[in-house]
Write a protein that holds these residues in place. Structure first.
Motif, PDB file in Angstrom:
ATOM      1  N   GLY A 176       0.784  -1.234   0.000  1.00 38.32           N
ATOM      2  CA  GLY A 176       0.000   0.000   0.000  1.00 38.32           C
ATOM      3  C   GLY A 176       0.814   1.281   0.000  1.00 38.32           C
ATOM      4  N   THR A 177       2.126   1.168  -0.219  1.00 41.99           N
ATOM      5  CA  THR A 177       2.872   2.424  -0.375  1.00 41.99           C
ATOM      6  C   THR A 177       3.230   2.606  -1.861  1.00 41.99           C
ATOM      7  OG1 THR A 177       4.899   1.339   0.369  1.00 41.99           O
ATOM      8  CG2 THR A 177       3.632   2.561   2.015  1.00 41.99           C
ATOM      9  N   LEU A 178       4.033   3.605  -2.193  1.00 44.17           N
ATOM     10  CA  LEU A 178       4.104   4.046  -3.587  1.00 44.17           C
ATOM     11  C   LEU A 178       5.232   3.403  -4.393  1.00 44.17           C
ATOM     12  CD1 LEU A 178       3.492   7.836  -2.847  1.00 44.17           C
ATOM     13  CD2 LEU A 178       1.846   6.217  -3.811  1.00 44.17           C
ATOM     14  N   SER A 179       5.030   3.306  -5.702  1.00 45.34           N
ATOM     15  CA  SER A 179       6.060   2.772  -6.598  1.00 45.34           C
ATOM     16  C   SER A 179       7.156   3.817  -6.811  1.00 45.34           C
ATOM     17  CB  SER A 179       5.446   2.424  -7.948  1.00 45.34           C
ATOM     18  OG  SER A 179       4.968   3.591  -8.589  1.00 45.34           O
ATOM     19  N   SER A 180       8.306   3.348  -7.273  1.00 49.42           N
ATOM     20  CA  SER A 180       9.388   4.276  -7.629  1.00 49.42           C
ATOM     21  C   SER A 180       8.918   5.243  -8.715  1.00 49.42           C
ATOM     22  CB  SER A 180      10.586   3.505  -8.151  1.00 49.42           C
ATOM     23  OG  SER A 180      11.109   2.695  -7.139  1.00 49.42           O
ATOM     24  N   TYR A 181       8.133   4.717  -9.628  1.00 43.28           N
ATOM     25  CA  TYR A 181       7.593   5.549 -10.713  1.00 43.28           C
ATOM     26  C   TYR A 181       6.788   6.725 -10.136  1.00 43.28           C
ATOM     27  CZ  TYR A 181       4.662   6.465 -14.887  1.00 43.28           C
ATOM     28  OH  TYR A 181       3.996   7.034 -15.940  1.00 43.28           O
ATOM     29  N   ALA A 182       5.970   6.442  -9.133  1.00 43.45           N
ATOM     30  CA  ALA A 182       5.188   7.506  -8.494  1.00 43.45           C
ATOM     31  C   ALA A 182       6.107   8.533  -7.822  1.00 43.45           C
ATOM     32  CB  ALA A 182       4.217   6.904  -7.473  1.00 43.45           C
ATOM     33  N   TYR A 183       7.129   8.064  -7.133  1.00 42.11           N
ATOM     34  CA  TYR A 183       8.034   9.020  -6.460  1.00 42.11           C
ATOM     35  C   TYR A 183       8.756   9.912  -7.471  1.00 42.11           C
ATOM     36  CZ  TYR A 183       7.404   6.902  -1.855  1.00 42.11           C
ATOM     37  OH  TYR A 183       6.867   6.467  -0.662  1.00 42.11           O
ATOM     38  N   VAL A 184       9.160   9.337  -8.600  1.00 42.85           N
ATOM     39  CA  VAL A 184       9.851  10.173  -9.591  1.00 42.85           C
ATOM     40  C   VAL A 184       8.881  11.228 -10.142  1.00 42.85           C
ATOM     41  CG1 VAL A 184      11.061  10.225 -11.808  1.00 42.85           C
ATOM     42  CG2 VAL A 184      11.538   8.382 -10.176  1.00 42.85           C
ATOM     43  N   LEU A 185       7.626  10.839 -10.390  1.00 42.07           N
ATOM     44  CA  LEU A 185       6.643  11.832 -10.854  1.00 42.07           C
ATOM     45  C   LEU A 185       6.438  12.928  -9.809  1.00 42.07           C
ATOM     46  CD1 LEU A 185       3.981   9.486 -12.529  1.00 42.07           C
ATOM     47  CD2 LEU A 185       5.540  11.070 -13.705  1.00 42.07           C
TER      48      LEU A 185
END
Ligand code: CTP
Ligand code: MG
Length: 335
Positions: A176-185
């Motif tokens: 339930g936490t965020l993907s690396s892709y989400a953090y880069v965005l």
């Protein structure tokens, strides 16, 4: 919830630029590793071309978006323009081919959400996942890589944020936490909104690149070699940006009403996206719009438990950046 918003950065923030730069540099993969990835890719291209002469292989994800860490696995997409392929059959066939070429641990996962073949190359030691026709991922990989070429501070900030997220165990989508892709965005969006901006909004500029993928028009300005001075009037340094990023997600972001959007380079309302209520499993507790698949909220994996974990970690990080004497060590302390 206590709402704090630190208006000003600590005045000794520049003391931490050098230590953060050292962390960043330690995370850049060595040239030998990239060479090994290319070697494996060439071998795979050869094998695939024999069976499917019209297919193409693309790297995507962290091995190609310039946000990869050392010893990462590689993600490969096999693209084939053929309407009547059966993905499962093709993956099973591919697994056979790979196995007879001495690749190890070959496994076809045909029932996964994104069906793949996994393998390990005993020569380079690299593990690899191959999927079929996930072309949107190839295109969003290119978008991230193009943003990274505009201003080096994006790569610096994203490496620090990813390293923090992995150390603190908030980079696990199945929990339930965020993907690396989400953090880069989130990092790209943050730099688009600096004043003066450090990154432009490539999708709002005159397109120089345009492809149609799964009925989605993906177009943006990709001639980024012409933008390498874009952020130069903003002099913020890595430590200030890390401070600002965590301060934003800890205290300034309006979780209840807004959506961060790299596509528009702005903050949108949840109302205009109709993301105001739970639909199925999508709770929209933290909203990050995918730049091309705009109905896709990358925060949809976050539930009512993990949102608390995530926000507490943002607050912990902001607190450390605001007053800890050794933020560079404390931030990455294993959870
Ligand atoms: N991706 C996507 N949509 C998602 C998650 C991922 O399209 N919801 C695609 C993106 O192209 C992304 C790639 O899958 O670049 C890999 O995603 P992820 O593993 O999150 O990122 P990596 O950059 O590979 O990071 P890591 O170093 O953690 O492996
Ligand atoms: Mg990955």
């Amino acid at each position: 919830r206590e709402r704090k918003m630190y208006m000003a950065c600590r005045n000794d923030i520049h003391r931490y630029d050098a230590p953060f730069m050292a962390v960043y540099k330690s995370l850049i993969p060595a040239e030998e590793e990239l060479e090994k990835q290319r070697q494996l890719m060439a071998q795979l291209e050869n094998l695939v071309a024999k069976e499917w002469p019209h297919a193409k292989l693309y790297l995507y994800g962290s091995c190609a978006n310039s946000f990869g860490f050392p010893k990462s696995d590689i993600d490969v997409c096999l693209a084939i323009e053929d309407d009547d392929i059966n993905k499962s059959d093709m993956l099973l066939k591919l697994a056979d081919i790979l196995e007879s070429d001495n690749l190890q641990n070959v496994q076809a996962l045909t029932r996964a959400r994104v069906p793949i073949v996994k393998l390990m190359d005993p020569v380079t030691g690299i593990s690899c996942d191959i999927c079929i026709n996930n072309v949107l991922a190839v295109v969003n990989t290119k978008l991230l890589r193009d943003y990274a070429r505009i201003d080096v501070r994006l790569r610096q900030l994203a490496f620090i944020v990813k390293h923090w997220a992995k150390s603190r165990k908030v980079n696990e989508t199945y929990q339930g936490t965020l993907s690396s892709y989400a953090y880069v965005l989130m990092c790209i969006h943050f730099l688009q909104l600096r004043r003066p901006p450090i990154l432009p909004c490539l999708q709002e500029m005159k397109p120089t690149y345009s492809v149609r993928v799964d009925n989605i028009r993906c177009s943006y300005f990709d001639d980024v070699g012409r933008l390498d001075n874009f952020g130069s009037s903003n002099r913020e340094t890595i430590a200030e940006l890390v401070w600002g990023f965590f301060n934003y997600w800890a205290y300034a972001h309006d979780y209840a009403n807004t959506v961060v959007s790299v596509r528009t380079g702005s903050i949108l309302g949840k109302r205009e996206k109709d993301w105001t209520r739970r639909v199925g499993n999508d709770r929209h507790l933290i909203c990050i719009e995918d730049p091309f698949e705009t109905s896709h909220d990358l925060g949809r994996v976050v539930d009512k438990f993990s949102i608390r974990v995530l926000r507490e970690e943002f607050e912990r990080a902001a607190e450390i950046m605001h007053q800890d004497r050794n933020p560079c060590a404390k931030l990455f302390e294993p959870y």
